[in-house]
Scaffold this motif. Structure first.
Motif, mmCIF file in Angstrom:
data_model
loop_
_atom_site.group_PDB
_atom_site.id
_atom_site.type_symbol
_atom_site.label_atom_id
_atom_site.label_comp_id
_atom_site.label_asym_id
_atom_site.label_seq_id
_atom_site.Cartn_x
_atom_site.Cartn_y
_atom_site.Cartn_z
ATOM 1 N N UNK A 62 0.827 -1.207 0.000
ATOM 2 C CA UNK A 62 0.000 0.000 0.000
ATOM 3 C C UNK A 62 0.863 1.260 0.000
ATOM 4 N N UNK A 63 1.980 1.227 0.728
ATOM 5 C CA UNK A 63 2.864 2.390 0.750
ATOM 6 C C UNK A 63 3.472 2.661 -0.627
ATOM 7 N N UNK A 64 3.789 1.594 -1.369
ATOM 8 C CA UNK A 64 4.336 1.767 -2.721
ATOM 9 C C UNK A 64 3.274 2.354 -3.654
ATOM 10 N N UNK A 65 2.044 1.875 -3.540
ATOM 11 C CA UNK A 65 0.952 2.434 -4.346
ATOM 12 C C UNK A 65 0.711 3.885 -3.944
ATOM 13 N N UNK A 66 0.720 4.149 -2.652
ATOM 14 C CA UNK A 66 0.529 5.509 -2.161
ATOM 15 C C UNK A 66 1.607 6.455 -2.667
ATOM 16 N N UNK A 67 2.840 5.985 -2.740
ATOM 17 C CA UNK A 67 3.934 6.820 -3.254
ATOM 18 C C UNK A 67 3.697 7.163 -4.726
ATOM 19 N N UNK A 68 3.248 6.173 -5.502
ATOM 20 C CA UNK A 68 2.930 6.441 -6.908
ATOM 21 C C UNK A 68 1.814 7.480 -7.003
ATOM 22 N N UNK A 69 0.760 7.288 -6.218
ATOM 23 C CA UNK A 69 -0.371 8.218 -6.238
ATOM 24 C C UNK A 69 0.064 9.617 -5.802
ATOM 25 N N UNK A 70 0.918 9.689 -4.803
ATOM 26 C CA UNK A 70 1.438 10.987 -4.338
ATOM 27 C C UNK A 70 2.176 11.704 -5.473
ATOM 28 N N UNK A 92 -3.718 4.904 2.008
ATOM 29 C CA UNK A 92 -3.485 5.479 0.686
ATOM 30 C C UNK A 92 -3.767 6.979 0.689
ATOM 31 N N UNK A 93 -4.805 7.396 1.414
ATOM 32 C CA UNK A 93 -5.155 8.824 1.474
ATOM 33 C C UNK A 93 -4.115 9.641 2.232
ATOM 34 N N UNK A 94 -3.373 9.031 3.145
ATOM 35 C CA UNK A 94 -2.286 9.758 3.821
ATOM 36 C C UNK A 94 -1.263 10.205 2.772
ATOM 37 N N UNK A 95 -0.948 9.301 1.851
ATOM 38 C CA UNK A 95 0.022 9.634 0.798
ATOM 39 C C UNK A 95 -0.592 10.504 -0.292
ATOM 40 N N UNK A 96 -1.857 10.270 -0.589
ATOM 41 C CA UNK A 96 -2.532 10.976 -1.690
ATOM 42 C C UNK A 96 -3.911 11.419 -1.213
ATOM 43 N N UNK A 97 -3.976 12.549 -0.487
ATOM 44 C CA UNK A 97 -5.237 12.978 0.128
ATOM 45 C C UNK A 97 -6.395 13.198 -0.847
ATOM 46 N N UNK A 98 -6.103 13.498 -2.093
ATOM 47 C CA UNK A 98 -7.165 13.757 -3.064
ATOM 48 C C UNK A 98 -7.563 12.518 -3.868
ATOM 49 N N UNK A 99 -7.065 11.360 -3.468
ATOM 50 C CA UNK A 99 -7.413 10.132 -4.192
ATOM 51 C C UNK A 99 -8.923 9.906 -4.160
ATOM 52 N N UNK A 100 -9.421 9.370 -5.250
ATOM 53 C CA UNK A 100 -10.837 9.043 -5.412
ATOM 54 C C UNK A 100 -10.902 7.535 -5.636
#
Length: 169
Positions: A62-70, A92-100
């Protein structure tokens, strides 16, 4: 959607994340990342052996996906991730707060049939029950939509695009 967001295509195995994700990315004009590609080899080996992942296995993924999203913030993108629990989506939202989130949902029988027809995927159908047991649907306070996976990939994608655009209305 009027502003570029990162869309996380989520759902249990077999809902079509890998099929719908690239189609959605093309429709939105943004890049696509396959969530399975972020798994470390140990996770793939565990799932291939029919053993469900636990949270310790999922955090680095999840952290790797979050980094990509960030890194895609403000640019947009589509990434697949089962994101079955609220806590996973929160991470995931911690890394990318605007994720949908686009939650692909469907009848268990349909999903199991689709899983059994897949070729060369590491996720066996015997893990589907654990996926459904873990799944927590999107909460009312989470930005996202749920789309049923019946129909063709093109139909599903069209419904997803319309629902995502409706978030900005």
């Amino acid at each position: 959607m009027s502003t570029p967001h990162v869309v996380v295509v989520m759902g249990v195995a077999g809902t079509g994340k890998t099929t719908i994700g690239p189609l959605l990315a093309d429709a939105l004009g943004v890049p696509y990342a396959e969530g399975d590609d972020f798994h470390p080899p140990a996770n793939i080996a565990k799932m291939s052996a029919g053993t469900p992942l636990d949270d310790r296995d999922r955090w680095p993924w999840l952290d790797a996906i979050g980094a990509w999203a960030h890194d895609r913030a403000g640019l947009g993108g589509v990434v697949s991730s089962s994101a079955l629990k609220r806590g996973y989506r929160d991470r995931l939202r911690v890394a990318a707060p605007d994720a949908v989130f686009l939650h692909l949902t469907g009848d268990r029988e349909l999903i199991e049939r689709r899983m059994s027809e897949r070729k060369g995927h590491f996720m066996p159908t015997q893990l589907l029950d654990s996926q459904f047991a873990t799944l927590q649907s999107l909460g009312a306070d989470e930005t996202g939509v749920a789309i049923d996976v019946s129909g063709t990939p093109e139909d599903i994608t069209a419904r997803a695009v319309a629902a995502l655009r409706g978030l900005d209305s």
